[in-house]
Motif scaffolding. Structure first.
Motif, PDB file in Angstrom:
ATOM      1  N   ALA B  18       9.917 -26.367 -23.294  1.00 11.31           N
ATOM      2  CA  ALA B  18       9.138 -27.276 -22.456  1.00 11.31           C
ATOM      3  C   ALA B  18       8.475 -26.508 -21.312  1.00 11.31           C
ATOM      4  O   ALA B  18       7.305 -26.709 -20.999  1.00 11.31           O
ATOM      5  CB  ALA B  18      10.036 -28.375 -21.899  1.00 11.31           C
ATOM      6  N   LYS B  19       9.254 -25.607 -20.719  1.00 10.86           N
ATOM      7  CA  LYS B  19       8.756 -24.856 -19.571  1.00 10.86           C
ATOM      8  C   LYS B  19       7.573 -23.973 -19.972  1.00 10.86           C
ATOM      9  O   LYS B  19       6.570 -23.898 -19.270  1.00 10.86           O
ATOM     10  CB  LYS B  19       9.897 -23.986 -19.043  1.00 10.86           C
ATOM     11  N   ARG B  21       5.591 -24.374 -22.592  1.00 13.28           N
ATOM     12  CA  ARG B  21       4.442 -25.215 -22.946  1.00 13.28           C
ATOM     13  C   ARG B  21       3.736 -25.707 -21.695  1.00 13.28           C
ATOM     14  O   ARG B  21       2.514 -25.731 -21.606  1.00 13.28           O
ATOM     15  CB  ARG B  21       4.900 -26.402 -23.777  1.00 13.28           C
ATOM     16  N   LEU B  22       4.555 -26.084 -20.723  1.00 14.45           N
ATOM     17  CA  LEU B  22       4.007 -26.570 -19.459  1.00 14.45           C
ATOM     18  C   LEU B  22       3.189 -25.482 -18.761  1.00 14.45           C
ATOM     19  O   LEU B  22       2.089 -25.717 -18.267  1.00 14.45           O
ATOM     20  CB  LEU B  22       5.163 -27.023 -18.574  1.00 14.45           C
ATOM     21  N   ARG B  23       3.751 -24.285 -18.762  1.00 18.26           N
ATOM     22  CA  ARG B  23       3.088 -23.158 -18.107  1.00 18.26           C
ATOM     23  C   ARG B  23       1.713 -22.912 -18.736  1.00 18.26           C
ATOM     24  O   ARG B  23       0.711 -22.753 -18.047  1.00 18.26           O
ATOM     25  CB  ARG B  23       3.956 -21.911 -18.232  1.00 18.26           C
ATOM     26  N   VAL B  25      -0.085 -24.988 -20.634  1.00 17.89           N
ATOM     27  CA  VAL B  25      -1.027 -26.098 -20.549  1.00 17.89           C
ATOM     28  C   VAL B  25      -1.631 -26.173 -19.140  1.00 17.89           C
ATOM     29  O   VAL B  25      -2.824 -26.437 -18.968  1.00 17.89           O
ATOM     30  CB  VAL B  25      -0.340 -27.418 -20.984  1.00 17.89           C
ATOM     31  N   LEU B  26      -0.827 -25.869 -18.141  1.00 19.98           N
ATOM     32  CA  LEU B  26      -1.354 -25.914 -16.775  1.00 19.98           C
ATOM     33  C   LEU B  26      -2.320 -24.760 -16.516  1.00 19.98           C
ATOM     34  O   LEU B  26      -3.295 -24.903 -15.787  1.00 19.98           O
ATOM     35  CB  LEU B  26      -0.211 -25.875 -15.760  1.00 19.98           C
ATOM     36  N   ASP B  29      -5.448 -25.888 -17.893  1.00 20.94           N
ATOM     37  CA  ASP B  29      -5.947 -26.989 -17.061  1.00 20.94           C
ATOM     38  C   ASP B  29      -6.629 -26.443 -15.815  1.00 20.94           C
ATOM     39  O   ASP B  29      -7.713 -26.872 -15.435  1.00 20.94           O
ATOM     40  CB  ASP B  29      -4.793 -27.885 -16.598  1.00 20.94           C
ATOM     41  N   HIS B  30      -5.955 -25.498 -15.183  1.00 20.34           N
ATOM     42  CA  HIS B  30      -6.470 -24.975 -13.924  1.00 20.34           C
ATOM     43  C   HIS B  30      -7.734 -24.158 -14.125  1.00 20.34           C
ATOM     44  O   HIS B  30      -8.633 -24.180 -13.315  1.00 20.34           O
ATOM     45  CB  HIS B  30      -5.408 -24.115 -13.234  1.00 20.34           C
ATOM     46  N   GLU B  32      -9.744 -24.446 -16.630  1.00 17.77           N
ATOM     47  CA  GLU B  32     -10.753 -25.184 -17.384  1.00 17.77           C
ATOM     48  C   GLU B  32     -11.450 -24.250 -18.361  1.00 17.77           C
ATOM     49  O   GLU B  32     -12.653 -24.272 -18.563  1.00 17.77           O
ATOM     50  CB  GLU B  32     -11.734 -25.890 -16.446  1.00 17.77           C
ATOM     51  N   GLU B  65      -0.680 -18.162 -12.158  1.00 22.10           N
ATOM     52  CA  GLU B  65       0.387 -18.771 -11.368  1.00 22.10           C
ATOM     53  C   GLU B  65      -0.201 -19.499 -10.191  1.00 22.10           C
ATOM     54  O   GLU B  65      -1.196 -19.081  -9.627  1.00 22.10           O
ATOM     55  CB  GLU B  65       1.302 -17.661 -10.832  1.00 22.10           C
TER      56      GLU B  65
END
Lengths: 284, 160
Positions: B18-19, B21-23, B25-26, B29-30, B32, B65
């Motif tokens: 999860a961690k 995947r989150l990393r 995806v963000l 996202d950031h 773009e 980061e």
């Protein structure tokens, strides 16, 4: 970058300077993470401390805050009635069941979010700030018009996040949209310490390592919440329950008290708590 | 004992997945940016750095980061050797040639030519900080030269 996107006008900011109360929006982006439950419990906990509190349900069209507070039968008028000057503010405010100094301004159920005018929402929040110590605004899910209107009049933000990838992502997006003006603070909701311990759930550090927000507190995934919501009695009314106590601690932190952020107890150590949960506290 | 058995049969937690995947995806996202864009940026980055030092293309890590309110790009690019790769055919050759010339004229008079020699060789420029620094004493200079001549043997010759 998204952080710089200005999403709300700052009309209300100067007006807030003269008003005494604090307008705090409770938001998350994602739905179903517990915004309404958090709003109801924090509002109750703040009111129990003696503060004058009004809860504004900004989720126009999907009214729920009245249910969680057990006030659904008392709601006669709603937010849009007030915004459109159809009724007086005092006629629309519903007094809380358990605290004399807690009030609710319910959302309209049969209207749409686009019907709210941002400027009049701002003006209303400022007006409420003159009469109450805390104005908690329960924000709808999403980042569209409903979110913008809910946020418009607020000065501060509390973001609610569950330890899930989707929730963290949405909170990250919302925090980017809010920018620095709202000084967003984080509540991590529905944490299951046993799962975290086994490496099956994102931990507090995992979540806030990414979000890096001031942490107000962590709320456990508490079965008792379901029971209290069934009854329309916020858990914050029961300080004997660890989660109820956690809401009170968060309320104290919001009020500026220097107390540590509440954390759910380690499942292995709190044998007593488990014993209590099985034989003592639970009433269903 | 029970603890040991439990640890033995424990699966690796899904929170790590999860961690990660989150990393990721963000990160996108950031930025773009699409993941392919990041890959191509990584390639370009390595090409530029690779002009000066030889880097391990396989082990490059580029992460994004959040630092306070800003996004930071952290690149970890392992350097195999400080020899300039390929361009001159063989890095070792280039670095071996000039030092004997310099050593041949260790007199203080040779300061100026020596300096230009050093600037021309990437090896020397990397080992000794002089170019802009004031001319070092004769002793120090000689030591620096010895160092420069000894390194090609120590550093692995890049495989071409």
């Amino acid at each position: 970058m998204q952080q710089t996107e200005p999403i709300v006008n700052t009309v209300a900011t100067e007006d807030h300077a003269v008003a005494a109360g604090r307008a705090i929006v409770v938001t998350s982006g994602k739905g179903g993470v517990g915004k309404t439950t958090t709003t109801a419990n924090l509002g109750t906990a703040l009111a129990q401390r003696g503060a004058r509190v009004v809860l504004v349900d900004a989720d126009v069209g999907l009214r729920n805050l009245d249910i969680v507070l057990g006030l659904e039968s008392r709601v006669k008028h709603h937010l849009l009635d007030v915004l459109e000057d159809k009724v007086e503010l005092d006629d629309a405010l519903v007094g809380g069941k358990h605290c004399d100094n807690l009030f609710l301004l319910a959302a309209a159920q049969s209207r749409e979010k686009d019907e709210v005018e941002t400027a009049s929402m701002c003006a209303l929040v400022v007006r409420l700030c003159e009469r109450f110590d805390y104005v908690l605004i329960d924000c709808p899910a999403g980042i569209e018009m409903g979110f913008k209107n809910a946020v418009a009049g607020a000065q501060e933000a509390i973001v609610v996040c569950t330890p899930e990838v989707s929730a963290v992502r949405d909170v990250d997006r919302v925090v980017g949209l809010l920018g620095n003006r709202f000084r967003p603070q984080l509540i991590i909701n529905r944490l299951r310490p046993a799962l975290v311990k086994r490496g099956k759930m994102l931990s507090v550090d995992d979540v806030n390592g990414i979000l890096r927000l001031p942490l107000l507190g962590v709320i456990a995934d508490e079965p008792e919440i379901i029971i209290t919501t069934n009854r329309g009695e916020p858990l914050a009314l029961r300080p004997d329950n660890p989660t109820g106590a956690a809401y009170r601690t968060i309320a104290a932190r919001i009020a500026g008290e220097d107390v540590a952020a509440p954390m759910p107890a380690d499942p292995r150590r709190s044998l007593f708590a488990r014993f209590n949960a099985i034989f003592g506290g639970s009433q269903s | 004992m029970i603890d040991f058995l439990r640890r033995l049969f424990r699966q690796t937690g899904s929170s790590a997945t999860a961690k990660e995947r989150l990393r990721l995806v963000l990160m996108t996202d950031h930025l773009e940016l699409a993941p392919e864009m990041i890959e191509s940026m990584k390639r370009d980055l390595v090409d530029v750095i690779g002009r000066y030092v030889e880097v391990d293309r396989e082990k490059i890590e580029v992460n994004f980061e959040r630092q306070d309110r800003a996004l930071a790009m952290l690149a970890n690019i392992p350097i195999i050797s400080v020899n300039r790769p390929k361009e001159n055919g063989n890095g070792a050759h280039v670095t071996l040639e000039p030092p004997p010339q310099v050593q041949a004229s260790p007199a203080p008079v040779a300061e100026e030519p020596a300096e230009t020699q050093e600037a021309q060789t990437p090896q020397a420029a990397d080992q000794t900080p002089p170019s802009q620094a004031p001319p070092p004493s004769r002793k120090r200079r000689r030591r620096a030269q010895q160092k420069a001549t000894s390194t090609p043997a120590a550093t692995p010759v890049p495989a071409n």
